[in-house]
Design an enzyme around this catalytic site. Structure first.
Site, PDB file in Angstrom:
ATOM      1  N   LEU A 143      10.112  38.345  42.386  1.00 17.07           N
ATOM      2  CA  LEU A 143      12.136  38.250  42.351  1.00 17.07           C
ATOM      3  C   LEU A 143      12.523  37.674  41.019  1.00 17.07           C
ATOM      4  CD1 LEU A 143      11.944  37.858  46.135  1.00 17.07           C
ATOM      5  CD2 LEU A 143      12.551  39.747  44.780  1.00 17.07           C
ATOM      6  N   MET A 144      11.546  36.334  40.722  1.00 21.77           N
ATOM      7  CA  MET A 144      12.568  35.331  39.987  1.00 21.77           C
ATOM      8  C   MET A 144      12.058  36.584  38.293  1.00 21.77           C
ATOM      9  SD  MET A 144       9.982  32.197  41.557  1.00 21.77           S
ATOM     10  CE  MET A 144      10.309  31.084  39.559  1.00 21.77           C
ATOM     11  N   LYS A 219      17.325  27.837  47.897  1.00 20.74           N
ATOM     12  CA  LYS A 219      18.595  28.652  46.974  1.00 20.74           C
ATOM     13  C   LYS A 219      18.270  29.696  45.815  1.00 20.74           C
ATOM     14  CE  LYS A 219      20.189  26.679  42.434  1.00 20.74           C
ATOM     15  NZ  LYS A 219      20.112  25.882  41.012  1.00 20.74           N
ATOM     16  N   SER A 229      31.877  25.684  33.951  1.00 19.89           N
ATOM     17  CA  SER A 229      31.571  24.850  33.218  1.00 19.89           C
ATOM     18  C   SER A 229      30.438  25.461  32.541  1.00 19.89           C
ATOM     19  CB  SER A 229      31.161  23.440  34.068  1.00 19.89           C
ATOM     20  OG  SER A 229      31.461  22.826  34.573  1.00 19.89           O
ATOM     21  N   LYS A 231      26.936  27.010  30.475  1.00 21.65           N
ATOM     22  CA  LYS A 231      26.076  26.615  29.961  1.00 21.65           C
ATOM     23  C   LYS A 231      25.790  26.741  29.175  1.00 21.65           C
ATOM     24  CE  LYS A 231      22.746  27.180  34.448  1.00 21.65           C
ATOM     25  NZ  LYS A 231      22.396  25.633  34.313  1.00 21.65           N
ATOM     26  N   ARG A 240      18.414  33.711  35.605  1.00 21.79           N
ATOM     27  CA  ARG A 240      17.843  34.682  37.130  1.00 21.79           C
ATOM     28  C   ARG A 240      17.106  34.389  37.483  1.00 21.79           C
ATOM     29  NH1 ARG A 240      14.566  35.753  31.530  1.00 21.79           N
ATOM     30  NH2 ARG A 240      12.234  36.272  32.806  1.00 21.79           N
ATOM     31  N   ARG A 305      23.352  23.348  44.725  1.00 22.14           N
ATOM     32  CA  ARG A 305      24.497  21.853  45.884  1.00 22.14           C
ATOM     33  C   ARG A 305      24.662  22.237  47.172  1.00 22.14           C
ATOM     34  NH1 ARG A 305      24.824  17.261  41.825  1.00 22.14           N
ATOM     35  NH2 ARG A 305      23.324  18.584  40.607  1.00 22.14           N
TER      36      ARG A 305
END
Length: 457
Positions: A143-144, A219, A229, A231, A240, A305
């Site tokens: 998945l990651m 998360k 903002s 990256k 990803r 968050r």
């Protein structure tokens, strides 16, 4: 009759100086055409400050080394013995026998062997448990690692529904209209800039009749550009995997269900992209979370968050026994701890002890970080709104992030926050998960933790 091409990874002290984690292959011994001898090393070389069960960790390392040595020789089947710790032997072998190659041409893919347990070896049940847990971690890795255009919030939710639904987990996929009706303004503010619709996945596994569940919150930012903002472009492709917390929750619940663990667990996974566009949330915007608290979004790249805030509120509505959230939340945790351990913030000393012991046993360690009121004051002491997602002061970025999340957990509810940004990928400490690629860590620690915490009073 010719013997099938079966190959064994074993531990022998009589084969000479084979060092820990190293292998030596012997051809034509006994019934196996090839035997890989793997060095187990001396477990006492892990001292108490390493906070790890050295004997078990050495088995994972040795099993992985043996498997990789035989894979390199293009062998079709590998048979392992227990190495005195069958579960850990299975974990090391299964995690090592993994390679992300979904998008490679078929003729260029590496053919991976079948790995199984020796027929006459003891510990078959423990071995099978290790395989189940490690395969679930490999699912998290998949998945990651999958590129963000192939793992959108919708695709992630559909994949989870198919895989976990087949394992007996109840999977509910909520849409943006549901989240809006629940008052999840903080979560929805993150997806404002994306063309991909957000999803909120709710999972339930009832392996026991316990009234209270253990709540796991992950998360699920399927790609994080930073939003307005923005990256830096270097290594932005790594984002990803910013849904690593979600992948850990999903994989943990998959393993628990397949193991038929006697636990009652619910999972909460807010899924969205964080992208810049004309509709994206702007620095300085104020949004409202599900519990009514106002949040000034000073930095749109501190978005994890924001999605977790509403997920924590929703998880709390089920009156859980405890809440654990997990996220690739801050680069600050990697600055503090490097790539070998996850940071844990806990409101409960008892739960900290449980997860700390779990990490020692699984080899995926955790380290306790502070939840001082000082950090809460930095996040909450503002005139025009209740919280700022960036806070005052400099340094302690992982601590202020945890303090922010604490504001969305009801007082009296035991809670842990696990920051896994440091162990997301390209880790140097675990040879069995490899030095390159996404790791799915510390999923095995979560399985152990949930099992132990559920059994405690």
């Amino acid at each position: 009759m010719r013997t099938p091409r079966k190959h064994s990874t074993i531990s022998l002290s009589s084969c000479g100086p084979v060092k820990a984690g190293q292998t030596r292959i012997f051809w034509g011994l006994g019934k196996y055409p090839a035997v890989a001898v793997a060095g187990l090393g001396d477990a006492s070389k892990w001292d108490e400050l390493d906070e790890i069960d050295g004997a078990k960790e050495n088995v994972r390392i040795a099993a992985a080394a043996g498997v990789r040595a035989l894979v390199a020789n293009k062998l079709a089947e590998i048979v392992l013995e227990d190495l005195e710790h069958p579960q850990q032997s299975a974990e090391g072998a299964t995690l090592a026998n993994y390679k992300f190659q979904v998008f490679k041409s078929k003729d260029k893919q590496t053919s991976l062997p079948t790995v199984r347990f020796a027929d006459d070896a003891p510990g078959k049940i423990d071995w099978e448990r290790g395989v189940t847990i490690a395969e679930a971690q490999n699912f998290a890795r998949l998945l990651m690692e999958t590129p963000a255009n192939h793992m959108t919030p919708t695709i992630f939710a559909d994949t989870v529904k198919q895989r976990l639904g087949a394992a007996g987990v109840e999977v509910l996929v909520h849409d943006e209209a549901w989240a809006k009706q629940k008052g999840m303004g903080s979560f929805l503010s993150v997806t404002n800039g994306s063309a991909e619709p957000a999803r909120f996945v709710e999972l339930t596994y009832r392996g026991s009749q316990a009234e209270q569940c253990i709540a796991l919150v992950g998360k699920g930012i399927t790609f994080d550009s930073g939003g307005i903002s923005l990256k830096p472009s270097a290594s932005m492709d790594q984002m990803r995997a910013d849904m690593g917390g979600a992948a850990n929750v999903v994989a943990t619940m998959l393993a628990l269900a397949q193991l038929k663990a006697p636990v009652h667990v619910k999972g909460f996974v807010p899924l969205c992209e964080n992208m810049p566009s004309g509709t994206a949330t702007k620095p300085g915007d104020v949004v409202y979370a599900m519990n009514g608290k106002s949040i000034c979004v000073d930095n749109t790249d501190a978005e994890g968050r924001l999605v977790l805030a509403d997920a924590l509120c929703y998880a709390s509505s089920f009156n859980p026994k405890l809440i654990l959230d997990i996220a690739t939340l801050t680069g600050a945790i990697k600055v503090a701890l490097g790539d070998c351990v996850s940071g844990v913030f806990s409101s409960s000393n008892a739960l900290w002890n449980v997860i700390h012991e779990a990490g020692s046993q699984t080899g995926d360690r955790v380290w306790r970080m502070p939840l001082f009121k000082h950090y809460s004051e930095q996040m909450c002491d503002h005139n025009g709104y209740d919280l700022n997602n960036l806070g005052k002061g400099k340094g302690g970025g992982s601590c202020t992030a945890a303090a922010f999340l604490r504001e969305f957990v009801p007082k009296g509810t035991p809670w842990l926050h696990v920051d896994i940004a440091g162990v997301m990928g390209d880790c140097s400490d675990q040879s069995y998960t490899g030095a390159k690629g996404m790791t799915g860590r510390p999923m095995r620690t979560l399985v152990e933790f949930v099992t132990k915490a559920s059994a405690s009073a």
